[in-house]
Structure formats: structure tokens, C-alpha cells
Design an enzyme around this catalytic site. Structure first.
Site, PDB file in Angstrom:
ATOM      1  N   HIS A   1      84.187  14.623  43.750  1.00 39.93           N
ATOM      2  CA  HIS A   1      83.314  13.720  44.517  1.00 39.93           C
ATOM      3  C   HIS A   1      81.882  13.746  43.983  1.00 39.93           C
ATOM      4  CE1 HIS A   1      86.390  12.714  47.435  1.00 39.93           C
ATOM      5  NE2 HIS A   1      86.765  13.974  47.364  1.00 39.93           N
TER       6      HIS A   1
ATOM      7  N   LYS B   1      65.935  43.737  47.082  1.00 39.28           N
ATOM      8  CA  LYS B   1      67.145  44.262  47.711  1.00 39.28           C
ATOM      9  C   LYS B   1      67.210  43.936  49.191  1.00 39.28           C
ATOM     10  CE  LYS B   1      70.977  46.491  47.927  1.00 39.28           C
ATOM     11  NZ  LYS B   1      72.129  45.729  47.464  1.00 39.28           N
TER      12      LYS B   1
ATOM     13  N   CYS C   1      58.948  44.636  48.974  1.00 32.32           N
ATOM     14  CA  CYS C   1      57.927  45.679  48.919  1.00 32.32           C
ATOM     15  C   CYS C   1      58.430  47.007  49.463  1.00 32.32           C
ATOM     16  CB  CYS C   1      56.718  45.271  49.741  1.00 32.32           C
ATOM     17  SG  CYS C   1      56.041  43.684  49.316  1.00 32.32           S
TER      18      CYS C   1
HETATM   19  C1  F6R Z   1      73.258  39.370  46.765  1.00 42.72           C
HETATM   20  C2  F6R Z   1      72.577  40.080  47.819  1.00 42.72           C
HETATM   21  C3  F6R Z   1      71.893  39.296  48.877  1.00 42.72           C
HETATM   22  C4  F6R Z   1      72.115  39.964  50.249  1.00 42.72           C
HETATM   23  C5  F6R Z   1      71.282  39.244  51.314  1.00 42.72           C
HETATM   24  C6  F6R Z   1      71.498  39.849  52.686  1.00 42.72           C
HETATM   25  O1  F6R Z   1      73.884  40.232  45.888  1.00 42.72           O
HETATM   26  O2  F6R Z   1      72.527  41.275  47.828  1.00 42.72           O
HETATM   27  O3  F6R Z   1      72.342  37.982  48.904  1.00 42.72           O
HETATM   28  O4  F6R Z   1      73.461  39.927  50.563  1.00 42.72           O
HETATM   29  O5  F6R Z   1      69.924  39.331  50.984  1.00 42.72           O
HETATM   30  O6  F6R Z   1      71.153  41.188  52.709  1.00 42.72           O
HETATM   31  P1  F6R Z   1      71.635  42.151  53.854  1.00 42.72           P
HETATM   32  O7  F6R Z   1      73.125  42.262  53.738  1.00 42.72           O
HETATM   33  O8  F6R Z   1      70.949  43.453  53.592  1.00 42.72           O
HETATM   34  O9  F6R Z   1      71.240  41.521  55.149  1.00 42.72           O
END
Ligand code: F6R
Length: 598
Positions: free
Chosen positions: A493, A593, A2
Site C-alpha cells: 500500500h 538508556k 544524564c
Molecule cells: C531500545 C530501548 C528503548 C527502551 C525505551 C523504554 O533498545 O532500550 O526503546 O525500551 O526507552 O525504556 P524503559 O523500558 O526503561 O521504560
């Protein structure tokens, strides 16, 4: 996840909110909405789906004069994506209107009590209880009602609120969910994320848990958790505004992969002087034990870290997924260094893991990209990755710079005879990636052959296994092709049962000391019909030719540094598969994100 924007100023609030929401689209969402004050009345426009849908229903408002409002992009947690469940939510007398990021964990009991008190609920969200609580507690003073409300809430929240008794103001408060206030000229802003307001201001205030801010066009006022008025200092955002634009690339993801050489140079350059690694801001003693904690891609960077630290420093290292670490009983003490890795610095599980490590007297070093984020602020020390804003949901340059930071850290403790040589090699990494980016035909061709595959496996040993985990995650998150990563010796395995004629297996072969073992593992899967794609150094191509169906060569690099180079063709492969499939590369389905809920 969000996104929140709030605006009070002399421009058209609806247009400003729409701009902010557009900039937050990358966080991932399934519905959106705004609320604004129009002649003392709260008006709400919201709907399921992409921002274009909202744009269609607010086009008239953009032409009118409204100066105060709040906006939201919702990533559903409680209640399906729908018009009704979209934010903002209004109180029954239309006096309060809120947008909320986070999860109210005790919303069911609050809801039941409010129903007994005569409140009706329109949505099935956890957030709606907040509007009704504000209404319930309001006796003419919003700040008082807001404190009473948040005292009842368990969980995480970033809230932005308008009230028709205060037609010039927007209120906000947070706990464990990011929120900033932007200071402009004749306008002020609230946002969950810097890109939403970067076009209009670089002066931001970072909100602490339970602090309340009130913005109007001319003023920003803060109260601490005890209700006392406080002064706060602004922080200057130094990001290049263009960094959050595509600059001619078809997608942010492709742009960000192409930014890797520069991002790595920015991360390592200032920390290497006369071939010596100097991490001056860090006050770290060589630890007895290291625990690395992170999520997703950042976790995979941590797995590379484990191999490196153990190999170079002979320090025992545990790596854990933050959501697991939190709820187990990890063995940590003051001799343990906990390394927290996070691009956003706001991932809630990672933030809570940091707090758990601190509670257990461990020193915490954070490898973080976003300056001023919660994790950066709460860690004892920070090693920033200077990747700049990462907009595509799939992390690419953040991973490369996280690895760069890990190399810097490992080498800064390393006292072995190869020190100078390793430092030199680290500095050569950007130009090797540049080389890969200049010759992508073979990767594109491989993607064009495989993008319709039902399943693609990744296989490697040691550092190649750590790398394979990231290659596999990248592929599944944006191409939606099922994928798993396996240590070379482990496939037989059980999982080898899934290998049939034509099953693609991407094998990393960058570690010469275990090359022969990997070749045997490849023969095992080839005998079952696997279609084998090998990523290896140019100098090994001849040796591999006979067992590989396709070879994706990388420049000749010391095996220690292979992951940071070899990940680029994997990222490009995932990218092109996604493009061939016609997917929304930068905003893959169901993903967000910055994951600010548990
Ligand atoms: C995959 C991706 C997620 C982040 C994860 C951690 O491409 O972006 O797996 O790596 O949500 O996010 P941060 O690094 O912001 O803690």
C-alpha cells in the site's frame, strides 16, 4: 540520559566521582564534569565529549586530598553539547554548584526575571537558573534556599548541590527524575542510578519527590517536603556486582543477549510450581479491558502482549506509546487493567502514563526490571522481570524477560485445554534460545553481507509483525541503517515503491496459519528484486527454501512462543551489523538508556 553522582567520605572525592561517572557512561551522554570542595573553595572541571577528556583534565586532582564533590554526565536537551553547557554550574559568587538531571520547563521566565535582577548567564541550559535561584534565595540556610528554589521550578529534576559554606556536605533533592542515596562506612553517596555506587555499598535510600537529603562522611539526614526531619529505611541491592561488568564479552549487548536463557529462567522459574503458574503477590481479577502502555522496546513487548491476551483470553487490548497515551483522552475506568512495561522503571512518559491511568481509577500492574524504581513504587502491583542490570543502551534481555512476564500473566488467566502444554512450552524457551546462541554462524554471515545496506525492511503478520517491529528498532538504533517494519499485507500500500533490486527484507514466518499469505507477500517483493531473509521454524525450512535467499532457522516451537525465540537472531543480526560498521555498540549515538525527560 544524564547521570549524577555525589560523594562525601574519607576517600579521594575526585577518584570516587570519576568511578561513579564511568559506571553511568552507559546511560548515554555528550559531556561530563565534576566539582569538588578544596579548602573551602569550589573547583569545577568539565568538558564536552567522552569521560577520557575529563579524565585528562582531572588527573592531578586525583592525587590530592578532596573529600566532597558532585559529578555529572550530560545528555543535551537545552543547549548544544559544549564545555560551557556541561554541568556542574556555579553561582556568581562561586558559593553554590549544582548538577541537574531533567528539564526545567519554566526556565525561560525564571531566566528573564534573574537577568532583570542582575544575574548573568554563561550557558544556554535550562539548569543554570537553579544555581542563580539558590544564590538569590540564600540567607545563610541552604535547606531554606533549596525549598524556595524548588517551589519555583516546573518540570522534572534530580539535583545534587555543594555549597562552600558547608564544606563537608552534599545536598540533593528530586522530582520525577530518579535519585538514590547510598550509605557506606565513613562515606556516603548520591546517584541517579545504582551501578554508580554498587562497588561501595548495597544499602540505598530511595528518594521521594521533594524530599531533601544531606550527606556527609558520617551522616545522612532527610527532610520531607514540609521541611521536617524524617527517618528513612535503607533497601538492600541484591544485584551481582559482576552483572555490570563485561566478563570477557566484547560488548555488554552481546553479554546481555547471552544472558537471556538465564534471565528468562529467573523470571519464570519461581512463578511456576508443579506446572502451575502462581503469581502470588498479584491480586488481579480478570479485567474487562486491558491497556498496555510503554515506550520503545517495552512498547514492542506490549504489542506481542496484545496478540497474546486477545488470542488466549478474548479480552480487548489497546497498546499505546506512553507519550501519546498521556495526551489523548483514553477510555479507561475501574474495569480496565493498565499494564505498564518498563525496564528502568524511570521512563518519564511511562511514569506519567501510569499516573494518568490511576487518576482514571484503573488498576495498574507494572512489569518492571529495576526494583524500587518510581514505576515499581507507584503501581498497584508489580511483576518484576529478573533480568539483572541491563547496561547496553539497546535493550535485549529486558525485552525477552518482559515477554516472559507477559506469557506468565496471560497464562495465569488462561483456562483453556492447552494450559499444561503452554506452561511446559514456556519452560522450554530458555533451552531453545541456548540452541540459537550456540549456532550463530549464519546470522554473522548475513550481517557481513548486509551491514552496508542503505535500508533494511522487516515484514511479518500477527505475532511476527510485533516481533518485526522490535527487530527493526534494534537494527536502526545500533547499526544506523534505515529500517522499517511492516505487516506483510501492508507493504504494497505504498512502501513497496522503495523495494528495488537487492533491497534486503527480513521476513518472520513463524505463524503457520498465515504462512501462505506471507509466502504470497514475499513473492510480491521478490518480483521487485528484494533480497529475502526468512526467520522460521526448522520444520518449515523445506517449504520456504524456494522463496528465500537466506534462511535463519529457529527450533521448532509452538507459534505462540515464536516471538520470544525468534527475536534472538534479530538482536544478533543488529549486533553484528553494528560491529562490522565499527559503531560504538553499547553507546549508540544520540541515545540514552533511561529516558527521564519528556
Ligand atoms: C531500545 C530501548 C528503548 C527502551 C525505551 C523504554 O533498545 O532500550 O526503546 O525500551 O526507552 O525504556 P524503559 O523500558 O526503561 O521504560
Amino acid at each position: 540520559m544524564c547521570g549524577i553522582v555525589g560523594y562525601a567520605g574519607d576517600k579521594n572525592a575526585v577518584a570516587m566521582l570519576m568511578h561513579g561517572l564511568k559506571k553511568l557512561e552507559y546511560r548515554g551522554y555528550d559531556s561530563a564534569g565534576i566539582a569538588y570542595l578544596s579548602q573551602g573553595e569550589i573547583k569545577v572541571k568539565k568538558c564536552k565529549g567522552r569521560l577520557v577528556n575529563l579524565q585528562n583534565i582531572v588527573s592531578d586532582e586525583i592525587k590530592e586530598e578532596h573529600h566532597v564533590g558532585i559529578g555529572h554526565t550530560r545528555w543535551a536537551t537545552h543547549g548544544e553539547p559544549s564545555d560551557i553547557n556541561s554541568h556542574p554550574h556555579v553561582s556568581r559568587d562561586n558559593r553554590f554548584c549544582i548538577v541537574h538531571n531533567g528539564i526545567i520547563e519554566n526556565y525561560m521566565s525564571i531566566r528573564e526575571q534573574l537577568i532583570v535582577d542582575g544575574y548573568n548567564f554563561e550557558s544556554t541550559t535550562d539548569s543554570e537558573v537553579i544555581t542563580h535561584l539558590l544564590h538569590y534565595h540564600y540567607k545563610g540556610d541552604v535547606i531554606e534556599a533549596l525549598f524556595k528554589t524548588i517551589h519555583q521550578l516546573e518540570g522534572s529534576y534530580a539535583l545534587s548541590i555543594i555549597c562552600n559554606d558547608y564544606p563537608d556536605q552534599v545536598f540533593c533533592v528530586r522530582k520525577d527524575s530518579p535519585l538514590i542515596v547510598g550509605k557506606g562506612k565513613n562515606e556516603n553517596f548520591i546517584a541517579s542510578d545504582i551501578p554508580a555506587i554498587l562497588k561501595y555499598t548495597r544499602d540505598i535510600y530511595i528518594m521521594e519527590d521533594h524530599e531533601i537529603a544531606i550527606i556527609s562522611s558520617k551522616l545522612v539526614t532527610f527532610y520531607n517536603s514540609l521541611g521536617k526531619k524524617i527517618e528513612k529505611q535503607t533497601m538492600k541491592v541484591t544485584w551481582d556486582e559482576n552483572a555490570s561488568e563485561k566478563e570477557g564479552y566484547e560488548h555488554f549487548m552481546l553479554k546481555e543477549i547471552h544472558e537471556e536463557p538465564v534471565a528468562i529462567t529467573k523470571t519464570i522459574g519461581p512463578r511456576i510450581k508443579n506446572n502451575e503458574i502462581i503469581l502470588d503477590q498479584l491480586v488481579l481479577k480478570r479485567p474487562k479491558k486491558i491497556i498496555i502502555v510503554a515506550c520503545g522496546t517495552a512498547y514492542h513487548a506490549g504489542v506481542v502482549g496484545k496478540y497474546l491476551f486477545e488470542k488466549l483470553l478474548r479480552i480487548p487490548v489497546e497498546v499505546d506509546v506512553a507519550s501519546e497515551f498521556r495526551y489523548r483522552d483514553p477510555i479507561i475506568d475501574k474495569h480496565t487493567l493498565t499494564i505498564i512495561i518498563s525496564q528502568s522503571g524511570e521512563t518519564i512518559d511511562t511514569l506519567f502514563a501510569l499516573r494518568k491511568a490511576k487518576e482514571n481509577n484503573s488498576k495498574v500492574l507494572a512489569i518492571v526490571n529495576v526494583v524500587g524504581s518510581s514505576i515499581a513504587r507507584e503501581a498497584d502491583d508489580v511483576l518484576y522481570t529478573w533480568a539483572g542490570p541491563e547496561i547496553a543502551v539497546a535493550s535485549t534481555k529486558a525485552y525477552s524477560t518482559q515477554l516472559s512476564a507477559i506469557y506468565l500473566l496471560a497464562l495465569s488467566f488462561y483456562k483453556g485445554e492447552k494450559y499444561k502444554d503452554y506452561v511446559n512450552q514456556l519452560q522450554d524457551v530458555p533451552k531453545m534460545i541456548e540452541h540459537i546462541l550456540n549456532s550463530t554462524d549464519q546470522v554473522m554471515k548475513t550481517a557481513s553481507l548486509l551491514y552496508n545496506s542503505k535500508s533494511i525492511f522487516f515484514m511479518g503478520r500477527g505475532l511476527d509483525y510485533a516481533l518485526s517491529m522490535e527487530g527493526s528498532l534494534k537494527l536502526k538504533e545500533i547499526s544506523y541503517i534505515h529500517s522499517e517494519a511492516y505487516p506483510g499485507g501492508e507493504l504494497k500500500h505504498g512502501t513497496i515503491a522503495l523495494i528495488e533490486k537487492g533491497t534486503p527484507v527480513i521476513c518472520s514466518l513463524t505463524q503457520p496459519d498465515i504462512l501462505e499469505k506471507m509466502i504470497s507477500n514475499i513473492r510480491e517483493i521478490k518480483a521487485r528484486g528484494a533480497f529475502v531473509i526468512v526467520i522460521t521454524q526448522e520444520e518449515q525450512v523445506e517449504k520456504i527454501n524456494e522463496i528465500a535467499d537466506i534462511i535463519l532457522p529457529i527450533p521448532n516451537v509452538d507459534p505462540l512462543f515464536a516471538p520470544i525465540i525468534a527475536v534472538t537472531p534479530m538482536q544478533l543480526f543488529a549486533y553484528h551489523c553494528s560491529v562490522y560498521k565499527g559503531n560504538d555498540v553499547d553507546k549508540p549515538r544520540n541515545l540514552a538508556k533511561s529516558v527521564t525527560v519528556e
